[in-house]
Design a protein around this motif. Sequence first.
Motif, PDB file in Angstrom:
ATOM      1  N   SER A   1       6.193  -6.462  10.881  1.00 10.88           N
ATOM      2  CA  SER A   1       6.659  -5.752   9.697  1.00 10.88           C
ATOM      3  C   SER A   1       6.291  -6.591   8.475  1.00 10.88           C
ATOM      4  O   SER A   1       6.884  -7.638   8.233  1.00 10.88           O
ATOM      5  N   ALA A   2       5.290  -6.128   7.744  1.00  9.57           N
ATOM      6  CA  ALA A   2       4.763  -6.869   6.597  1.00  9.57           C
ATOM      7  C   ALA A   2       4.844  -6.010   5.347  1.00  9.57           C
ATOM      8  O   ALA A   2       4.926  -4.773   5.412  1.00  9.57           O
ATOM      9  N   PHE A   3       4.793  -6.670   4.197  1.00 10.65           N
ATOM     10  CA  PHE A   3       4.833  -5.964   2.916  1.00 10.65           C
ATOM     11  C   PHE A   3       3.473  -5.308   2.694  1.00 10.65           C
ATOM     12  O   PHE A   3       2.456  -5.983   2.570  1.00 10.65           O
ATOM     13  N   VAL A   4       3.463  -3.988   2.671  1.00 11.85           N
ATOM     14  CA  VAL A   4       2.224  -3.225   2.514  1.00 11.85           C
ATOM     15  C   VAL A   4       2.176  -2.672   1.097  1.00 11.85           C
ATOM     16  O   VAL A   4       3.110  -2.013   0.647  1.00 11.85           O
ATOM     17  N   ASN A   5       1.080  -2.947   0.422  1.00 11.66           N
ATOM     18  CA  ASN A   5       0.955  -2.522  -0.977  1.00 11.66           C
ATOM     19  C   ASN A   5      -0.451  -1.987  -1.215  1.00 11.66           C
ATOM     20  O   ASN A   5      -1.346  -2.699  -1.617  1.00 11.66           O
ATOM     21  N   GLY A   6      -0.635  -0.699  -0.897  1.00 16.96           N
ATOM     22  CA  GLY A   6      -1.914  -0.065  -1.175  1.00 16.96           C
ATOM     23  C   GLY A   6      -2.685   0.369   0.052  1.00 16.96           C
ATOM     24  O   GLY A   6      -3.517   1.267  -0.037  1.00 16.96           O
ATOM     25  N   LYS A   7      -2.436  -0.239   1.195  1.00 19.28           N
ATOM     26  CA  LYS A   7      -3.159   0.141   2.403  1.00 19.28           C
ATOM     27  C   LYS A   7      -2.381   1.196   3.191  1.00 19.28           C
ATOM     28  O   LYS A   7      -1.156   1.284   3.093  1.00 19.28           O
ATOM     29  N   TYR A   8      -3.100   1.995   3.920  1.00 14.10           N
ATOM     30  CA  TYR A   8      -2.528   3.090   4.717  1.00 14.10           C
ATOM     31  C   TYR A   8      -1.828   4.136   3.837  1.00 14.10           C
ATOM     32  O   TYR A   8      -1.054   4.952   4.321  1.00 14.10           O
ATOM     33  N   GLY A   9      -2.055   4.088   2.517  1.00 14.89           N
ATOM     34  CA  GLY A   9      -1.378   5.009   1.623  1.00 14.89           C
ATOM     35  C   GLY A   9       0.076   4.652   1.390  1.00 14.89           C
ATOM     36  O   GLY A   9       0.884   5.492   0.978  1.00 14.89           O
ATOM     37  N   VAL A  10       0.426   3.385   1.626  1.00 15.89           N
ATOM     38  CA  VAL A  10       1.808   2.911   1.473  1.00 15.89           C
ATOM     39  C   VAL A  10       1.862   1.882   0.341  1.00 15.89           C
ATOM     40  O   VAL A  10       1.007   1.002   0.253  1.00 15.89           O
ATOM     41  N   ASP A  11       2.866   1.988  -0.516  1.00 17.21           N
ATOM     42  CA  ASP A  11       3.004   1.064  -1.644  1.00 17.21           C
ATOM     43  C   ASP A  11       4.380   0.427  -1.675  1.00 17.21           C
ATOM     44  O   ASP A  11       5.400   1.119  -1.702  1.00 17.21           O
ATOM     45  N   GLY A  12       4.403  -0.918  -1.661  1.00 12.41           N
ATOM     46  CA  GLY A  12       5.636  -1.664  -1.866  1.00 12.41           C
ATOM     47  C   GLY A  12       6.682  -1.467  -0.794  1.00 12.41           C
ATOM     48  O   GLY A  12       7.871  -1.340  -1.104  1.00 12.41           O
ATOM     49  N   LEU A  13       6.253  -1.488   0.490  1.00 17.84           N
ATOM     50  CA  LEU A  13       7.178  -1.197   1.576  1.00 17.84           C
ATOM     51  C   LEU A  13       6.865  -2.087   2.773  1.00 17.84           C
ATOM     52  O   LEU A  13       5.708  -2.366   3.068  1.00 17.84           O
ATOM     53  N   PHE A  14       7.909  -2.539   3.460  1.00 13.80           N
ATOM     54  CA  PHE A  14       7.718  -3.256   4.713  1.00 13.80           C
ATOM     55  C   PHE A  14       7.541  -2.239   5.839  1.00 13.80           C
ATOM     56  O   PHE A  14       8.348  -1.329   6.008  1.00 13.80           O
TER      57      PHE A  14
ATOM     58  N   PHE B   1      -1.058  -1.773  20.725  1.00 12.57           N
ATOM     59  CA  PHE B   1      -0.594  -1.820  19.353  1.00 12.57           C
ATOM     60  C   PHE B   1       0.496  -0.781  19.138  1.00 12.57           C
ATOM     61  O   PHE B   1       0.355   0.376  19.563  1.00 12.57           O
ATOM     62  N   VAL B   2       1.570  -1.196  18.474  1.00 11.74           N
ATOM     63  CA  VAL B   2       2.583  -0.257  18.016  1.00 11.74           C
ATOM     64  C   VAL B   2       2.756  -0.491  16.519  1.00 11.74           C
ATOM     65  O   VAL B   2       3.038  -1.610  16.083  1.00 11.74           O
ATOM     66  N   LEU B   3       2.566   0.561  15.737  1.00 13.33           N
ATOM     67  CA  LEU B   3       2.683   0.463  14.283  1.00 13.33           C
ATOM     68  C   LEU B   3       3.931   1.191  13.806  1.00 13.33           C
ATOM     69  O   LEU B   3       4.654   1.815  14.580  1.00 13.33           O
ATOM     70  N   GLY B   4       4.188   1.091  12.486  1.00 14.10           N
ATOM     71  CA  GLY B   4       5.307   1.804  11.882  1.00 14.10           C
ATOM     72  C   GLY B   4       6.594   1.010  11.909  1.00 14.10           C
ATOM     73  O   GLY B   4       6.631  -0.149  12.317  1.00 14.10           O
ATOM     74  N   GLY B   5       7.665   1.642  11.460  1.00 16.47           N
ATOM     75  CA  GLY B   5       8.959   0.995  11.405  1.00 16.47           C
ATOM     76  C   GLY B   5       9.496   0.694  12.789  1.00 16.47           C
ATOM     77  O   GLY B   5       9.137   1.346  13.769  1.00 16.47           O
ATOM     78  N   HIS B   6      10.371  -0.310  12.853  1.00 17.72           N
ATOM     79  CA  HIS B   6      10.994  -0.699  14.121  1.00 17.72           C
ATOM     80  C   HIS B   6      12.167   0.241  14.378  1.00 17.72           C
ATOM     81  O   HIS B   6      13.331  -0.120  14.262  1.00 17.72           O
ATOM     82  N   GLY B   7      11.817   1.473  14.717  1.00 16.72           N
ATOM     83  CA  GLY B   7      12.833   2.494  14.953  1.00 16.72           C
ATOM     84  C   GLY B   7      12.259   3.593  15.834  1.00 16.72           C
ATOM     85  O   GLY B   7      11.168   3.468  16.394  1.00 16.72           O
ATOM     86  N   ASP B   8      12.976   4.693  15.926  1.00 16.73           N
ATOM     87  CA  ASP B   8      12.570   5.758  16.840  1.00 16.73           C
ATOM     88  C   ASP B   8      11.299   6.478  16.391  1.00 16.73           C
ATOM     89  O   ASP B   8      10.706   7.234  17.170  1.00 16.73           O
TER      90      ASP B   8
ATOM     91  N   LYS C   1       5.410   9.340   8.604  1.00 18.00           N
ATOM     92  CA  LYS C   1       6.774   9.740   8.960  1.00 18.00           C
ATOM     93  C   LYS C   1       7.653   8.515   9.145  1.00 18.00           C
ATOM     94  O   LYS C   1       8.812   8.488   8.698  1.00 18.00           O
ATOM     95  N   SER C   2       7.091   7.485   9.786  1.00 15.43           N
ATOM     96  CA  SER C   2       7.831   6.238   9.980  1.00 15.43           C
ATOM     97  C   SER C   2       8.132   5.581   8.638  1.00 15.43           C
ATOM     98  O   SER C   2       9.240   5.082   8.400  1.00 15.43           O
ATOM     99  N   ALA C   3       7.152   5.586   7.741  1.00 12.96           N
ATOM    100  CA  ALA C   3       7.342   5.000   6.403  1.00 12.96           C
ATOM    101  C   ALA C   3       8.433   5.749   5.636  1.00 12.96           C
ATOM    102  O   ALA C   3       9.247   5.129   4.935  1.00 12.96           O
TER     103      ALA C   3
END
Length: 307
Positions: free
Chosen positions: A252-265, A171-178, A295-297
Amino acid sequence: MKRPKITIVGAGNVGATLAHLTLLKKLGDVVLIDIAEGIPQGKALDMQESAPVESLSANILGTNDYQNTKDSDMIVITAGIARKPGMSRDDLLETNIKVVRQVVQQSAPLSPNAFLILVTNPSDVMAQVALQESGFAPEKVIGLGGVLDSARFRTFIAQELGVSYRDVTAFVLGGHGDDMVPLARYSYAGGIPIETLLTKEKIDSLVERTRFGGGEIVNLLKTGSAYYAPGSSIVSMMEAILLDEKRIMPVSAFVNGKYGVDGLFLGVPVVLGAKGVEQVLEIQLTEEEHKGLMKSAEGVKRLLKQM
């Protein structure tokens, strides 16, 4: 039974590779569209002429006219500029935002029931742009990232262990970046945790290579970026949706409330099926893993602010 209609925007290396794989996997009819005259038409004709050899029934159309994409079931956007050596995915931001906005504005109204898959980098930001421009439900807009990054991580693990790629999950999570977050703790070879098979130092080196896996290919090619692994990764996402496979995949999915992330892909594990992102799965993370995900978010948020 009517075959699904799949529009692929961008007839470059990624788009053409994806179109060919889509035909070979018999997922549906393909419309390959690009602004360059002759390129999509020529590549489409070449692929169509392989149909008798490959025993294919589906059709592929190359075009420059968005009217030909009308009533698509799926739209995959690969259009945009590719990275060059020394560039990060983030360096593509300004140009590719304009490209994606124009593509969505022209394609989404013609296919209001379609799924949108964003490949153009940085894909997390482009998914956000596509959501805003299309007005589609969030579960029908998905960015490439986790599947490709996980495939790279799985490749490096399998090569290091000298085992079959098929037996490695990761599994690799977070943004598709460094700042992506490869999770060694959730990675297995034949059901065996890789943490029991490899030293921490070796795992850390594989994690680092995964984070910069795309850049490694860019530096080798010098005039382009990866397209075979991205093409295969996108097709696996398409299969999960079109065949209602209910696959658990990191996208990369729209996360709204989970993992402490709101309204973000952001790259997270999801259930991918006939409704698109049918469920965002919130897995347990250590403090360090969660810090990496945040940090990725923040990196994705920073790019959105630049818009």
